[in-house]
Design a protein around this motif. Structure first.
Motif, PDB file in Angstrom:
ATOM      1  N   ARG A 164     -27.978   0.529 -47.768  1.00  9.95           N
ATOM      2  CA  ARG A 164     -27.964   1.622 -46.899  1.00  9.95           C
ATOM      3  C   ARG A 164     -27.062   1.630 -45.563  1.00  9.95           C
ATOM      4  O   ARG A 164     -27.908   1.971 -44.646  1.00  9.95           O
ATOM      5  CB  ARG A 164     -29.689   1.736 -46.636  1.00  9.95           C
ATOM      6  CG  ARG A 164     -30.272   2.124 -47.989  1.00  9.95           C
ATOM      7  CD  ARG A 164     -31.838   2.344 -47.790  1.00  9.95           C
ATOM      8  NE  ARG A 164     -32.668   2.691 -48.828  1.00  9.95           N
ATOM      9  CZ  ARG A 164     -34.033   2.960 -48.940  1.00  9.95           C
ATOM     10  NH1 ARG A 164     -34.800   2.707 -47.891  1.00  9.95           N
ATOM     11  NH2 ARG A 164     -34.663   2.973 -50.163  1.00  9.95           N
ATOM     12  N   ASP A 202     -39.168   0.800 -45.863  1.00 13.04           N
ATOM     13  CA  ASP A 202     -37.619   0.530 -45.923  1.00 13.04           C
ATOM     14  C   ASP A 202     -37.392  -0.896 -45.946  1.00 13.04           C
ATOM     15  O   ASP A 202     -36.481  -1.428 -46.834  1.00 13.04           O
ATOM     16  CB  ASP A 202     -37.083   0.787 -44.377  1.00 13.04           C
ATOM     17  CG  ASP A 202     -37.179   2.185 -43.901  1.00 13.04           C
ATOM     18  OD1 ASP A 202     -36.670   3.056 -45.149  1.00 13.04           O
ATOM     19  OD2 ASP A 202     -37.427   2.573 -43.185  1.00 13.04           O
ATOM     20  N   TRP A 256     -30.289  -2.272 -37.141  1.00 11.52           N
ATOM     21  CA  TRP A 256     -30.612  -0.854 -37.390  1.00 11.52           C
ATOM     22  C   TRP A 256     -29.829   0.124 -37.089  1.00 11.52           C
ATOM     23  O   TRP A 256     -29.677   0.126 -35.859  1.00 11.52           O
ATOM     24  CB  TRP A 256     -32.236  -0.557 -37.289  1.00 11.52           C
ATOM     25  CG  TRP A 256     -32.636   0.449 -38.057  1.00 11.52           C
ATOM     26  CD1 TRP A 256     -33.070   1.718 -37.710  1.00 11.52           C
ATOM     27  CD2 TRP A 256     -32.986   0.475 -39.323  1.00 11.52           C
ATOM     28  NE1 TRP A 256     -33.484   2.538 -38.642  1.00 11.52           N
ATOM     29  CE2 TRP A 256     -33.485   1.723 -40.013  1.00 11.52           C
ATOM     30  CE3 TRP A 256     -33.125  -0.678 -40.707  1.00 11.52           C
ATOM     31  CZ2 TRP A 256     -34.061   1.904 -41.216  1.00 11.52           C
ATOM     32  CZ3 TRP A 256     -33.417  -0.185 -41.677  1.00 11.52           C
ATOM     33  CH2 TRP A 256     -34.039   1.005 -42.083  1.00 11.52           C
TER      34      TRP A 256
END
Length: 262
Positions: free
Chosen positions: A7, A75, A64
């Motif tokens: 991601r 997540d 992040w």
């Protein structure tokens, strides 16, 4: 140590041992790294292939992303599932401490079919209070983790561990100070939102073991009793003279217990 993209960010992980053995995924506490499991690895590798990883902004995992908003427990559960898939495992054993135990609760509540067993230590269906976590998040962003490590790290370990290794707290203060403050702050906010008190009703759960330490001030035995009740499993194992991080304070004992699940 290996890296993968997930991601839009890099995750640092280790996959150790023989692929013919069942996979064990290990999740570390907030502010620490996958290094907490090092003393346990020789024993665990006798029974498992072992996967450890660093949470966002911890260890060698990237922070992040600025454009990704909040971090949710799902997540982190997806990170565990993705890494297990990279190891070729459709199902796996899981063990996690503190926020690692929160990841385990998310897996149990939403992905129980992926788990062969779960060992949850020093955690709870609710940890602290939303206001307390918001205050810590704000303080971290204002002061930085290097400044706050002085007050945070001593709460991790019981007196017995500190007496045995006087450098323990000082060493982990250094590590905490290197952690990305925004990732840490977002994880604090996530913990303030998590409440698994009603999350397991009607779920078909694998074998779950819950462990507390008598000297844990962050998640005392009462928090693990509440978790056992929420899960509908046996009362927690309460270990004497152990604080918040049994993987560091009594690695041999924890390894023996997890090996029994293989």
């Amino acid at each position: 140590m290996t890296f993968c993209m997930h991601r839009g960010r890099t995750i640092s992980y280790r996959l150790l041992g023989q692929s013919t053995k069942p996979l064990l995924v290990l999740a570390h506490p907030l502010g620490m790294t996958q290094g907490i499991w090092d003393e346990m690895l020789p024993a665990l590798l006798e029974a498992f292939q072992v996967l450890t990883w660093d949470l966002p902004g911890h260890g060698a995992s990237s922070a992040w992303p600025e454009d990704s908003g909040a971090i949710e427990a799902e997540d982190l559960a997806q990170e565990a599932i993705t890494l297990a898939s990279r190891a070729g495992a459709e199902k796996f054993h899981f063990a996690g401490t503190s926020i690692g135990g929160v990841i385990g609760q998310q897996l149990l509540s939403q992905h129980a079919d992926k788990l062969l067993s779960a060992t949850l230590t020093n955690t709870g269906p609710v940890i602290g209070t939303p206001d307390g976590w918001q205050q810590r998040s704000a303080a971290v962003m204002e002061q930085g983790l290097q400044a706050m490590a002085e007050g945070i790290v001593p709460r991790w370990f019981g007196p017995a561990a500190c007496e045995q290794n006087p450098a323990l707290v000082a060493g982990w203060r250094v590590q905490l100070g290197r952690t990305d403050k925004r990732s840490y702050a977002l994880l604090c906010e996530m913990l303030g939102r998590c409440n698994f008190t009603e999350a397991f009703k009607g779920k078909n759960l694998p074998k779950v073991t819950v462990i507390a330490g008598t000297d844990d001030v962050a998640t005392p035995p009462s928090a693990l009793e509440a978790l056992s009740s929420a899960l509908g499993v046996a009362a927690p194992l309460v270990w004497e003279n152990v604080g918040h991080v049994p993987a560091v304070e009594c690695p041999e004992k924890l390894a023996v217990m997890i090996k029994s699940l293989a």
